[in-house]
Write a protein that holds these residues in place. Sequence first.
Motif, PDB file in Angstrom:
ATOM      1  N   GLU A 117      47.131  35.766  34.582  1.00 18.82           N
ATOM      2  CA  GLU A 117      46.600  37.084  34.107  1.00 18.82           C
ATOM      3  C   GLU A 117      45.121  37.377  34.641  1.00 18.82           C
ATOM      4  O   GLU A 117      44.902  38.569  34.882  1.00 18.82           O
ATOM      5  CB  GLU A 117      46.061  36.621  32.561  1.00 18.82           C
ATOM      6  N   GLU A 118      44.310  36.403  35.512  1.00 19.43           N
ATOM      7  CA  GLU A 118      43.354  36.662  36.321  1.00 19.43           C
ATOM      8  C   GLU A 118      43.827  37.667  37.571  1.00 19.43           C
ATOM      9  O   GLU A 118      43.103  38.807  37.982  1.00 19.43           O
ATOM     10  CB  GLU A 118      42.672  35.529  36.638  1.00 19.43           C
ATOM     11  N   GLY A 119      45.108  37.413  38.013  1.00 17.85           N
ATOM     12  CA  GLY A 119      45.340  38.335  39.136  1.00 17.85           C
ATOM     13  C   GLY A 119      45.709  39.605  39.001  1.00 17.85           C
ATOM     14  O   GLY A 119      45.453  40.684  39.193  1.00 17.85           O
ATOM     15  N   ALA A 120      46.350  39.673  37.650  1.00 17.51           N
ATOM     16  CA  ALA A 120      46.738  41.086  37.105  1.00 17.51           C
ATOM     17  C   ALA A 120      45.427  41.769  36.569  1.00 17.51           C
ATOM     18  O   ALA A 120      45.656  42.922  37.110  1.00 17.51           O
ATOM     19  CB  ALA A 120      47.632  40.661  35.792  1.00 17.51           C
ATOM     20  N   SER A 121      44.409  41.124  36.170  1.00 20.20           N
ATOM     21  CA  SER A 121      43.171  41.809  35.985  1.00 20.20           C
ATOM     22  C   SER A 121      42.699  42.458  37.435  1.00 20.20           C
ATOM     23  O   SER A 121      42.178  43.629  37.474  1.00 20.20           O
ATOM     24  CB  SER A 121      42.033  40.899  35.438  1.00 20.20           C
ATOM     25  N   ALA A 122      42.625  41.616  38.365  1.00 22.23           N
ATOM     26  CA  ALA A 122      42.258  41.913  39.661  1.00 22.23           C
ATOM     27  C   ALA A 122      42.980  43.253  40.309  1.00 22.23           C
ATOM     28  O   ALA A 122      42.199  43.973  40.660  1.00 22.23           O
ATOM     29  CB  ALA A 122      42.129  40.825  40.490  1.00 22.23           C
ATOM     30  N   VAL A 123      44.328  43.337  39.975  1.00 29.75           N
ATOM     31  CA  VAL A 123      45.041  44.305  40.550  1.00 29.75           C
ATOM     32  C   VAL A 123      44.657  45.583  39.710  1.00 29.75           C
ATOM     33  O   VAL A 123      44.673  46.614  40.398  1.00 29.75           O
ATOM     34  CB  VAL A 123      46.589  43.957  40.490  1.00 29.75           C
ATOM     35  N   ILE A 124      44.775  45.467  38.435  1.00 23.71           N
ATOM     36  CA  ILE A 124      44.140  46.649  37.625  1.00 23.71           C
ATOM     37  C   ILE A 124      42.645  47.235  37.985  1.00 23.71           C
ATOM     38  O   ILE A 124      42.756  48.424  38.126  1.00 23.71           O
ATOM     39  CB  ILE A 124      44.398  46.388  36.220  1.00 23.71           C
ATOM     40  N   ASP A 125      41.814  46.285  38.156  1.00 23.05           N
ATOM     41  CA  ASP A 125      40.462  46.597  38.508  1.00 23.05           C
ATOM     42  C   ASP A 125      40.594  47.334  40.154  1.00 23.05           C
ATOM     43  O   ASP A 125      40.019  48.363  40.244  1.00 23.05           O
ATOM     44  CB  ASP A 125      39.582  45.278  38.676  1.00 23.05           C
ATOM     45  N   LEU A 126      41.302  46.904  41.005  1.00 23.48           N
ATOM     46  CA  LEU A 126      41.620  47.428  42.254  1.00 23.48           C
ATOM     47  C   LEU A 126      42.029  48.836  42.291  1.00 23.48           C
ATOM     48  O   LEU A 126      41.339  49.774  42.694  1.00 23.48           O
ATOM     49  CB  LEU A 126      42.436  46.600  43.149  1.00 23.48           C
ATOM     50  N   ILE A 127      42.965  48.838  41.352  1.00 20.28           N
ATOM     51  CA  ILE A 127      43.670  50.415  41.224  1.00 20.28           C
ATOM     52  C   ILE A 127      42.644  51.277  40.503  1.00 20.28           C
ATOM     53  O   ILE A 127      42.416  52.396  40.857  1.00 20.28           O
ATOM     54  CB  ILE A 127      44.785  50.163  40.132  1.00 20.28           C
ATOM     55  N   GLY A 128      41.868  50.743  39.484  1.00 22.80           N
ATOM     56  CA  GLY A 128      40.697  51.571  38.989  1.00 22.80           C
ATOM     57  C   GLY A 128      39.789  51.872  39.830  1.00 22.80           C
ATOM     58  O   GLY A 128      39.442  53.090  39.892  1.00 22.80           O
ATOM     59  N   ARG A 129      39.374  51.042  40.968  1.00 25.09           N
ATOM     60  CA  ARG A 129      38.360  51.458  41.940  1.00 25.09           C
ATOM     61  C   ARG A 129      39.072  52.674  42.912  1.00 25.09           C
ATOM     62  O   ARG A 129      38.119  53.220  43.301  1.00 25.09           O
ATOM     63  CB  ARG A 129      37.881  50.088  42.621  1.00 25.09           C
ATOM     64  N   LEU A 130      40.147  52.218  43.266  1.00 28.77           N
ATOM     65  CA  LEU A 130      40.860  53.296  43.959  1.00 28.77           C
ATOM     66  C   LEU A 130      41.078  54.728  43.664  1.00 28.77           C
ATOM     67  O   LEU A 130      40.447  55.549  44.166  1.00 28.77           O
ATOM     68  CB  LEU A 130      42.211  52.786  44.510  1.00 28.77           C
ATOM     69  N   GLU A 131      41.120  54.777  42.263  1.00 27.45           N
ATOM     70  CA  GLU A 131      41.455  56.001  41.462  1.00 27.45           C
ATOM     71  C   GLU A 131      40.129  56.875  41.518  1.00 27.45           C
ATOM     72  O   GLU A 131      40.003  57.804  41.518  1.00 27.45           O
ATOM     73  CB  GLU A 131      41.768  55.656  40.111  1.00 27.45           C
ATOM     74  N   HIS A 132      38.931  55.938  41.550  1.00 27.62           N
ATOM     75  CA  HIS A 132      37.557  56.458  41.238  1.00 27.62           C
ATOM     76  C   HIS A 132      36.903  56.627  42.560  1.00 27.62           C
ATOM     77  O   HIS A 132      35.895  57.012  42.613  1.00 27.62           O
ATOM     78  CB  HIS A 132      37.002  55.663  40.229  1.00 27.62           C
ATOM     79  N   GLY A 133      37.609  56.426  43.679  1.00 30.15           N
ATOM     80  CA  GLY A 133      37.146  56.353  45.235  1.00 30.15           C
ATOM     81  C   GLY A 133      35.957  55.492  45.259  1.00 30.15           C
ATOM     82  O   GLY A 133      35.057  55.450  46.082  1.00 30.15           O
ATOM     83  N   ILE A 134      35.918  54.316  44.532  1.00 27.41           N
ATOM     84  CA  ILE A 134      35.112  53.300  44.990  1.00 27.41           C
ATOM     85  C   ILE A 134      35.539  52.307  45.857  1.00 27.41           C
ATOM     86  O   ILE A 134      36.770  51.717  45.931  1.00 27.41           O
ATOM     87  CB  ILE A 134      34.663  52.522  43.540  1.00 27.41           C
ATOM     88  N   PRO A 135      34.811  52.179  47.022  1.00 28.23           N
ATOM     89  CA  PRO A 135      35.217  51.070  48.259  1.00 28.23           C
ATOM     90  C   PRO A 135      35.326  49.737  47.769  1.00 28.23           C
ATOM     91  O   PRO A 135      34.905  49.218  46.820  1.00 28.23           O
ATOM     92  CB  PRO A 135      33.798  51.116  49.114  1.00 28.23           C
TER      93      PRO A 135
END
Length: 136
Positions: A117-135
């Motif tokens: 679940e922690e890894g899944a959360s990290a993947v979703i967070d990464l996608i969110g950062r990429l979607e918003h242009g956050i390095p």
Amino acid sequence: MKTDIWVTVNLPTPGTELHDVIRRRMPFPSFRFLAEMLCIDEDLLGKRMGISSELLSNATTVGFFPLWESRRLYGLIVALQASCELFEGDVQAAGAFLRSPLRCFNSKAPLEMLITEEGASAVIDLIGRLEHGIPT
């Protein structure tokens, strides 16, 4: 174009009905649809998701996954849906992203991170950062 992964894998969208499906156990055909969408062999997808070949074989026979594996597959669907939104509905690009090793995950593919679940959360967070242009 919006791709609705939930419809594609023949599951209800997130909510009470989906919660009930996962509690009852994820149907094997949904796994098969996911493997097709990700352009990955079912055995390899099982391995990447931490599902043993015995459990995968059993799910093929009985038609359902146990609760823990159902929860992992739920995480995969959430990540695939988010990835599809990131790539503007391009399922192949979304699948390639999830299969590709990334430096931010110590050269593991996002798909491999979905085991916990922690890894899944990290993947979703990464996608969110990429979607918003956050390095990253």
